[in-house]
Design a protein around this motif. Sequence first.
Motif, PDB file in Angstrom:
ATOM      1  N   UNK A   1       0.794  -1.218   0.000  1.00  0.00           N
ATOM      2  CA  UNK A   1       0.000   0.000   0.000  1.00  0.00           C
ATOM      3  C   UNK A   1       0.828   1.271   0.000  1.00  0.00           C
ATOM      4  N   UNK A   2       2.147   1.148  -0.006  1.00  0.00           N
ATOM      5  CA  UNK A   2       3.026   2.313  -0.001  1.00  0.00           C
ATOM      6  C   UNK A   2       3.808   2.379  -1.301  1.00  0.00           C
ATOM      7  N   UNK A   3       4.054   3.602  -1.757  1.00  0.00           N
ATOM      8  CA  UNK A   3       4.859   3.782  -2.965  1.00  0.00           C
ATOM      9  C   UNK A   3       6.269   3.264  -2.718  1.00  0.00           C
ATOM     10  N   UNK A   4       6.790   2.508  -3.667  1.00  0.00           N
ATOM     11  CA  UNK A   4       8.136   1.954  -3.547  1.00  0.00           C
ATOM     12  C   UNK A   4       9.148   2.753  -4.355  1.00  0.00           C
ATOM     13  N   UNK A   5       8.658   3.621  -5.232  1.00  0.00           N
ATOM     14  CA  UNK A   5       9.523   4.523  -5.991  1.00  0.00           C
ATOM     15  C   UNK A   5       8.670   5.671  -6.492  1.00  0.00           C
ATOM     16  N   UNK A   6       9.281   6.860  -6.538  1.00  0.00           N
ATOM     17  CA  UNK A   6       8.582   7.994  -7.124  1.00  0.00           C
ATOM     18  C   UNK A   6       9.605   9.011  -7.602  1.00  0.00           C
ATOM     19  N   UNK A   7       9.212   9.797  -8.588  1.00  0.00           N
ATOM     20  CA  UNK A   7      10.072  10.851  -9.094  1.00  0.00           C
ATOM     21  C   UNK A   7       9.205  11.973  -9.645  1.00  0.00           C
ATOM     22  N   UNK A   8       9.705  13.189  -9.478  1.00  0.00           N
ATOM     23  CA  UNK A   8       9.069  14.367 -10.076  1.00  0.00           C
ATOM     24  C   UNK A   8      10.120  15.002 -10.974  1.00  0.00           C
ATOM     25  N   UNK A   9       9.930  14.840 -12.273  1.00  0.00           N
ATOM     26  CA  UNK A   9      10.834  15.402 -13.275  1.00  0.00           C
ATOM     27  C   UNK A   9      10.263  16.758 -13.640  1.00  0.00           C
ATOM     28  N   UNK A  10      11.032  17.833 -13.445  1.00  0.00           N
ATOM     29  CA  UNK A  10      10.470  19.181 -13.509  1.00  0.00           C
ATOM     30  C   UNK A  10      10.812  19.974 -14.765  1.00  0.00           C
TER      31      UNK A  10
ATOM     32  N   UNK B   1       1.395  13.788 -16.580  1.00  0.00           N
ATOM     33  CA  UNK B   1       2.141  14.834 -17.262  1.00  0.00           C
ATOM     34  C   UNK B   1       1.852  16.176 -16.614  1.00  0.00           C
ATOM     35  N   UNK B   2       2.452  17.234 -17.178  1.00  0.00           N
ATOM     36  CA  UNK B   2       2.157  18.558 -16.648  1.00  0.00           C
ATOM     37  C   UNK B   2       0.770  18.999 -17.116  1.00  0.00           C
ATOM     38  N   UNK B   3       0.415  20.226 -16.882  1.00  0.00           N
ATOM     39  CA  UNK B   3      -0.961  20.660 -17.171  1.00  0.00           C
ATOM     40  C   UNK B   3      -1.277  20.738 -18.655  1.00  0.00           C
ATOM     41  N   UNK B   4      -0.269  20.590 -19.511  1.00  0.00           N
ATOM     42  CA  UNK B   4      -0.512  20.683 -20.953  1.00  0.00           C
ATOM     43  C   UNK B   4      -0.428  19.347 -21.668  1.00  0.00           C
ATOM     44  N   UNK B   5      -0.250  18.263 -20.954  1.00  0.00           N
ATOM     45  CA  UNK B   5      -0.101  17.000 -21.653  1.00  0.00           C
ATOM     46  C   UNK B   5      -0.206  15.792 -20.754  1.00  0.00           C
ATOM     47  N   UNK B   6       0.181  14.654 -21.317  1.00  0.00           N
ATOM     48  CA  UNK B   6       0.091  13.388 -20.606  1.00  0.00           C
ATOM     49  C   UNK B   6       1.418  12.642 -20.707  1.00  0.00           C
ATOM     50  N   UNK B   7       1.634  11.718 -19.786  1.00  0.00           N
ATOM     51  CA  UNK B   7       2.792  10.832 -19.815  1.00  0.00           C
ATOM     52  C   UNK B   7       2.282   9.406 -19.730  1.00  0.00           C
TER      53      UNK B   7
ATOM     54  N   UNK C   1      -1.549  15.953 -28.983  1.00  0.00           N
ATOM     55  CA  UNK C   1      -1.191  14.621 -29.435  1.00  0.00           C
ATOM     56  C   UNK C   1       0.225  14.478 -29.958  1.00  0.00           C
ATOM     57  N   UNK C   2       1.002  15.553 -30.007  1.00  0.00           N
ATOM     58  CA  UNK C   2       2.379  15.461 -30.472  1.00  0.00           C
ATOM     59  C   UNK C   2       3.309  15.197 -29.294  1.00  0.00           C
ATOM     60  N   UNK C   3       4.368  14.416 -29.550  1.00  0.00           N
ATOM     61  CA  UNK C   3       5.366  14.162 -28.500  1.00  0.00           C
ATOM     62  C   UNK C   3       6.123  15.445 -28.214  1.00  0.00           C
ATOM     63  N   UNK C   4       6.379  15.693 -26.940  1.00  0.00           N
ATOM     64  CA  UNK C   4       7.204  16.835 -26.563  1.00  0.00           C
ATOM     65  C   UNK C   4       7.832  16.586 -25.208  1.00  0.00           C
ATOM     66  N   UNK C   5       8.880  17.335 -24.913  1.00  0.00           N
ATOM     67  CA  UNK C   5       9.573  17.206 -23.635  1.00  0.00           C
ATOM     68  C   UNK C   5       8.713  17.828 -22.553  1.00  0.00           C
ATOM     69  N   UNK C   6       8.301  17.016 -21.600  1.00  0.00           N
ATOM     70  CA  UNK C   6       7.343  17.466 -20.598  1.00  0.00           C
ATOM     71  C   UNK C   6       7.802  17.115 -19.189  1.00  0.00           C
ATOM     72  N   UNK C   7       7.445  17.969 -18.261  1.00  0.00           N
ATOM     73  CA  UNK C   7       7.591  17.606 -16.857  1.00  0.00           C
ATOM     74  C   UNK C   7       6.595  16.484 -16.564  1.00  0.00           C
ATOM     75  N   UNK C   8       6.943  15.585 -15.637  1.00  0.00           N
ATOM     76  CA  UNK C   8       6.019  14.502 -15.279  1.00  0.00           C
ATOM     77  C   UNK C   8       6.305  14.032 -13.864  1.00  0.00           C
TER      78      UNK C   8
END
Length: 108
Positions: free
Chosen positions: A9-18, A63-69, A90-97
Amino acid sequence: DLPAGVDLGKAKAWVRQTSNSTTVAIGGSYNVESVVRTGTGLYTVTFATPFKAKDSYGIYVAGNSYGIAIPVNTTTTTKTVALETYHDDGTKYNSAFSLIAFGELENE
């Protein structure tokens, strides 16, 4: 019943890529060794401690507020997960996630 000591029930890994640029910037992480951008909108996240089996963990990605990951190889490896990030058009782009992984690690 779960064995003592294993808490799924606990996260075993997490990351915030900014970063939204070509350079990866980790804003915070746990059990993540690295995040590497391998192409436009393509990232590989490497876990410091791998998961026990390739099909024993689940991933949540946002993803950030403009897209999805989207995770694209969650059942092929215990050490890494590949992500694709898309702009809301719908286009690929470098995004925070953000990525959160749940499951059983090798050392549990």
